[in-house]
Design a protein around this motif. Sequence first.
Motif, PDB file in Angstrom:
ATOM      1  N   VAL A  28      10.519   8.788 -24.570  1.00  0.00           N
ATOM      2  CA  VAL A  28      11.650   8.369 -23.745  1.00  0.00           C
ATOM      3  C   VAL A  28      11.481   6.915 -23.306  1.00  0.00           C
ATOM      4  CG1 VAL A  28      10.741   9.105 -21.487  1.00  0.00           C
ATOM      5  CG2 VAL A  28      13.201   9.106 -21.892  1.00  0.00           C
ATOM      6  N   THR A  29      10.229   6.482 -23.111  1.00  0.00           N
ATOM      7  CA  THR A  29       9.976   5.073 -22.777  1.00  0.00           C
ATOM      8  C   THR A  29      10.435   4.165 -23.905  1.00  0.00           C
ATOM      9  OG1 THR A  29       8.094   5.596 -21.341  1.00  0.00           O
ATOM     10  CG2 THR A  29       8.183   3.378 -22.273  1.00  0.00           C
ATOM     11  N   GLY A  30      10.077   4.522 -25.153  1.00  0.00           N
ATOM     12  CA  GLY A  30      10.520   3.748 -26.307  1.00  0.00           C
ATOM     13  C   GLY A  30      12.034   3.724 -26.419  1.00  0.00           C
ATOM     14  N   ALA A  31      12.671   4.864 -26.123  1.00  0.00           N
ATOM     15  CA  ALA A  31      14.130   4.948 -26.224  1.00  0.00           C
ATOM     16  C   ALA A  31      14.817   4.046 -25.198  1.00  0.00           C
ATOM     17  CB  ALA A  31      14.575   6.393 -26.027  1.00  0.00           C
ATOM     18  N   MET A  32      14.216   3.894 -24.029  1.00  0.00           N
ATOM     19  CA  MET A  32      14.819   3.075 -22.970  1.00  0.00           C
ATOM     20  C   MET A  32      14.606   1.580 -23.191  1.00  0.00           C
ATOM     21  SD  MET A  32      13.872   5.451 -19.639  1.00  0.00           S
ATOM     22  CE  MET A  32      14.495   4.275 -18.457  1.00  0.00           C
ATOM     23  N   MET A  33      13.774   1.231 -24.187  1.00  0.00           N
ATOM     24  CA  MET A  33      13.489  -0.178 -24.476  1.00  0.00           C
ATOM     25  C   MET A  33      14.319  -0.715 -25.644  1.00  0.00           C
ATOM     26  SD  MET A  33      11.143  -1.410 -22.428  1.00  0.00           S
ATOM     27  CE  MET A  33      10.007  -0.791 -21.180  1.00  0.00           C
ATOM     28  N   HIS A  34      15.430  -0.054 -25.945  1.00  0.00           N
ATOM     29  CA  HIS A  34      16.180  -0.386 -27.156  1.00  0.00           C
ATOM     30  C   HIS A  34      16.745  -1.801 -27.165  1.00  0.00           C
ATOM     31  CE1 HIS A  34      20.276   0.113 -25.342  1.00  0.00           C
ATOM     32  NE2 HIS A  34      19.575   0.806 -24.472  1.00  0.00           N
ATOM     33  N   THR A  35      16.944  -2.415 -26.012  1.00  0.00           N
ATOM     34  CA  THR A  35      17.486  -3.779 -25.972  1.00  0.00           C
ATOM     35  C   THR A  35      16.396  -4.838 -25.807  1.00  0.00           C
ATOM     36  OG1 THR A  35      17.805  -3.652 -23.562  1.00  0.00           O
ATOM     37  CG2 THR A  35      19.652  -2.946 -24.967  1.00  0.00           C
ATOM     38  N   SER A  36      15.147  -4.401 -25.680  1.00  0.00           N
ATOM     39  CA  SER A  36      14.070  -5.338 -25.344  1.00  0.00           C
ATOM     40  C   SER A  36      13.335  -5.907 -26.543  1.00  0.00           C
ATOM     41  CB  SER A  36      13.054  -4.646 -24.417  1.00  0.00           C
ATOM     42  OG  SER A  36      13.678  -4.206 -23.231  1.00  0.00           O
ATOM     43  N   PHE A  37      13.472  -5.265 -27.715  1.00  0.00           N
ATOM     44  CA  PHE A  37      12.706  -5.696 -28.886  1.00  0.00           C
ATOM     45  C   PHE A  37      13.575  -5.681 -30.140  1.00  0.00           C
ATOM     46  CE2 PHE A  37       9.847  -3.508 -25.919  1.00  0.00           C
ATOM     47  CZ  PHE A  37       8.908  -4.497 -25.681  1.00  0.00           C
ATOM     48  N   ASP A  38      13.128  -6.427 -31.162  1.00  0.00           N
ATOM     49  CA  ASP A  38      13.823  -6.425 -32.442  1.00  0.00           C
ATOM     50  C   ASP A  38      13.732  -5.053 -33.090  1.00  0.00           C
ATOM     51  OD1 ASP A  38      14.414  -9.104 -32.140  1.00  0.00           O
ATOM     52  OD2 ASP A  38      12.615  -9.773 -33.222  1.00  0.00           O
ATOM     53  N   SER A  39      14.733  -4.699 -33.858  1.00  0.00           N
ATOM     54  CA  SER A  39      14.798  -3.358 -34.458  1.00  0.00           C
ATOM     55  C   SER A  39      13.686  -3.094 -35.456  1.00  0.00           C
ATOM     56  CB  SER A  39      16.155  -3.152 -35.147  1.00  0.00           C
ATOM     57  OG  SER A  39      16.341  -4.136 -36.166  1.00  0.00           O
ATOM     58  N   ASP A  40      13.120  -4.160 -36.037  1.00  0.00           N
ATOM     59  CA  ASP A  40      12.078  -3.987 -37.060  1.00  0.00           C
ATOM     60  C   ASP A  40      10.660  -4.178 -36.504  1.00  0.00           C
ATOM     61  OD1 ASP A  40      12.321  -6.669 -36.553  1.00  0.00           O
ATOM     62  OD2 ASP A  40      12.220  -7.298 -38.660  1.00  0.00           O
ATOM     63  N   ILE A  41      10.499  -4.107 -35.201  1.00  0.00           N
ATOM     64  CA  ILE A  41       9.178  -4.297 -34.592  1.00  0.00           C
ATOM     65  C   ILE A  41       8.212  -3.208 -35.057  1.00  0.00           C
ATOM     66  CG2 ILE A  41       9.736  -2.941 -32.520  1.00  0.00           C
ATOM     67  CD1 ILE A  41       8.069  -4.983 -30.909  1.00  0.00           C
ATOM     68  N   SER A  42       6.939  -3.581 -35.240  1.00  0.00           N
ATOM     69  CA  SER A  42       5.936  -2.621 -35.705  1.00  0.00           C
ATOM     70  C   SER A  42       5.533  -1.677 -34.580  1.00  0.00           C
ATOM     71  CB  SER A  42       4.701  -3.346 -36.229  1.00  0.00           C
ATOM     72  OG  SER A  42       3.989  -3.964 -35.173  1.00  0.00           O
ATOM     73  N   ARG A  43       4.857  -0.593 -34.939  1.00  0.00           N
ATOM     74  CA  ARG A  43       4.438   0.400 -33.952  1.00  0.00           C
ATOM     75  C   ARG A  43       3.466  -0.189 -32.929  1.00  0.00           C
ATOM     76  NH1 ARG A  43       5.106   2.994 -38.801  1.00  0.00           N
ATOM     77  NH2 ARG A  43       6.123   5.046 -38.823  1.00  0.00           N
ATOM     78  N   THR A  44       2.466  -0.918 -33.416  1.00  0.00           N
ATOM     79  CA  THR A  44       1.472  -1.482 -32.500  1.00  0.00           C
ATOM     80  C   THR A  44       2.072  -2.564 -31.610  1.00  0.00           C
ATOM     81  OG1 THR A  44       0.771  -2.927 -34.321  1.00  0.00           O
ATOM     82  CG2 THR A  44      -0.551  -0.959 -33.917  1.00  0.00           C
ATOM     83  N   ALA A  45       2.929  -3.389 -32.202  1.00  0.00           N
ATOM     84  CA  ALA A  45       3.567  -4.456 -31.417  1.00  0.00           C
ATOM     85  C   ALA A  45       4.480  -3.870 -30.350  1.00  0.00           C
ATOM     86  CB  ALA A  45       4.365  -5.381 -32.342  1.00  0.00           C
ATOM     87  N   LEU A  46       5.137  -2.766 -30.659  1.00  0.00           N
ATOM     88  CA  LEU A  46       6.025  -2.129 -29.682  1.00  0.00           C
ATOM     89  C   LEU A  46       5.232  -1.587 -28.503  1.00  0.00           C
ATOM     90  CD1 LEU A  46       8.824  -1.183 -28.842  1.00  0.00           C
ATOM     91  CD2 LEU A  46       8.464   0.902 -30.192  1.00  0.00           C
ATOM     92  N   LEU A  47       4.122  -0.892 -28.774  1.00  0.00           N
ATOM     93  CA  LEU A  47       3.300  -0.367 -27.687  1.00  0.00           C
ATOM     94  C   LEU A  47       2.756  -1.496 -26.821  1.00  0.00           C
ATOM     95  CD1 LEU A  47       1.914   1.964 -26.231  1.00  0.00           C
ATOM     96  CD2 LEU A  47       0.042   1.822 -27.894  1.00  0.00           C
ATOM     97  N   SER A  48       2.278  -2.568 -27.455  1.00  0.00           N
ATOM     98  CA  SER A  48       1.769  -3.719 -26.695  1.00  0.00           C
ATOM     99  C   SER A  48       2.875  -4.379 -25.885  1.00  0.00           C
ATOM    100  CB  SER A  48       1.149  -4.745 -27.659  1.00  0.00           C
ATOM    101  OG  SER A  48       0.032  -4.211 -28.320  1.00  0.00           O
ATOM    102  N   GLY A  49       4.052  -4.524 -26.516  1.00  0.00           N
ATOM    103  CA  GLY A  49       5.182  -5.147 -25.839  1.00  0.00           C
ATOM    104  C   GLY A  49       5.644  -4.352 -24.633  1.00  0.00           C
ATOM    105  N   ILE A  50       5.686  -3.024 -24.784  1.00  0.00           N
ATOM    106  CA  ILE A  50       6.098  -2.165 -23.674  1.00  0.00           C
ATOM    107  C   ILE A  50       5.111  -2.270 -22.510  1.00  0.00           C
ATOM    108  CG2 ILE A  50       6.331   0.245 -22.942  1.00  0.00           C
ATOM    109  CD1 ILE A  50       7.556   0.836 -25.686  1.00  0.00           C
ATOM    110  N   SER A  51       3.814  -2.308 -22.831  1.00  0.00           N
ATOM    111  CA  SER A  51       2.808  -2.392 -21.775  1.00  0.00           C
ATOM    112  C   SER A  51       2.900  -3.722 -21.027  1.00  0.00           C
ATOM    113  CB  SER A  51       1.399  -2.209 -22.363  1.00  0.00           C
ATOM    114  OG  SER A  51       1.072  -3.233 -23.272  1.00  0.00           O
ATOM    115  N   ILE A  52       3.230  -4.795 -21.742  1.00  0.00           N
ATOM    116  CA  ILE A  52       3.384  -6.108 -21.092  1.00  0.00           C
ATOM    117  C   ILE A  52       4.604  -6.102 -20.180  1.00  0.00           C
ATOM    118  CG2 ILE A  52       3.953  -8.531 -21.494  1.00  0.00           C
ATOM    119  CD1 ILE A  52       2.234  -8.405 -24.019  1.00  0.00           C
ATOM    120  N   LYS A  53       5.731  -5.551 -20.661  1.00  0.00           N
ATOM    121  CA  LYS A  53       6.960  -5.546 -19.878  1.00  0.00           C
ATOM    122  C   LYS A  53       6.858  -4.685 -18.622  1.00  0.00           C
ATOM    123  CE  LYS A  53      10.641  -6.806 -23.087  1.00  0.00           C
ATOM    124  NZ  LYS A  53      11.116  -7.893 -22.198  1.00  0.00           N
ATOM    125  N   THR A  54       6.059  -3.638 -18.698  1.00  0.00           N
ATOM    126  CA  THR A  54       5.980  -2.718 -17.560  1.00  0.00           C
ATOM    127  C   THR A  54       4.852  -3.054 -16.593  1.00  0.00           C
ATOM    128  OG1 THR A  54       4.685  -1.200 -18.945  1.00  0.00           O
ATOM    129  CG2 THR A  54       7.050  -0.779 -18.764  1.00  0.00           C
TER     130      THR A  54
END
Length: 426
Positions: A239-265
Amino acid sequence: MYSKKVTVVVAFALFSLFFGAGNLILPPQLGFKAGDTWWLVALGFCISAVLIPILGILAHAKLQGGMFDFAKKVSPTFSLIYCYIVYAISISLPSPRTASVTHEMGVQPLFDSSPLLTSVVYFVLVFLFVVNRSKILDIIGKLLTPAIILILLAIVCTTIFNFEFSFGENVFPSPFSSGILEGYQTFDAIGAVVVGGVIIISINLKHTESNYSAKRTLIAKAGWLAGLGLFLIYAGLIVTGAMMHTSFDSDISRTALLSGISIKTLGSTASFFLSVLVSLACFTTAVGIVTGTADFVKGQFKDSRTAYVITAVIGCILGVLMGQFDVHYIIAVAIPALMFIYPITIVLILLNVLPNKYASKQVFRAVVLATIVFSIPDFLGSIGLGEAVAGISKWIPLSKFQMGWVLPALLVFVGANLISRNKNTL
């Protein structure tokens, strides 16, 4: 009867067993791509990444044995081949993936070094720990999981309470089946079969005075408690990933997404801390996989130390060769292997959980054979040969969801039991 404290301790041990660092990169992207259907992919993911592995532990509790016992009702030869295939897959895919995750989350953001260098250094260290069997990692491992859980809970809670509760569009043709298939990538069903026996042995050693029934009840309660914890973490990350749909590019990698979410939060400092913890947890996982494989081969060669070291060397060489590739590539390479071995593993787990009167040797053999036969089209499709079996696949229910083995296995299970029952009544 066991105390609640003992149940909680065993539950945490089981939770730690399945809570691999590599698994953390899978749920956020599932939610990110699923959008408003995040709950469907969460349900599918938790079936294959939580429910089936926990049932695997319950099967171990019933068998009170090791990995070989899971498939021996088919035949001892089949069981031995199955064990070798599972261990070969383990050191070729999930073990190297830990090095790739470590590079992308822990090394690449800090140092301008190549993935190959990371992979070489990583598996040289893995080899040293494997041949020396250090207890340091056991101590570290007990501290890593609680620390990672606290950070993940902070990420999930921060997202839910501070970000807009809105979701993007779903990109999956079938969210539910996509969640199930992504759950294969956790390798947790295989993990339940491979190392679940270790938990059972530990309980037997610590609680020798308890009878079979008491131990089975303890493992059942602890298993469902661990499963609830896994479900909450995975669903929260989805659900965290789903709520970040406007924060990252659609083709972002799995590891980059987890790192990006942790930075934003939580900010860059907490993100760095999470990366270090994940890297250490990945390392302990790799050591565990290579050690377990080497132990198995050693046992097959009359406890030969030479066989142990050679297996460790091979496991680390495979780790270097595969670990230099990015996580996305390793996940893609793993799909054919998983499409073949995961259905067999799921069926073996389910059959072993059932009462013996519904899971005779004949039933085991018939259901496993049906599963293998009807997994072939899905396997061929995963390696680009789907057109060759397209004429057959269209007649197999659920084949378009890459689960063509499910209904045939179920029908054969029912049929084999009816035949067996009729024979007994004659």
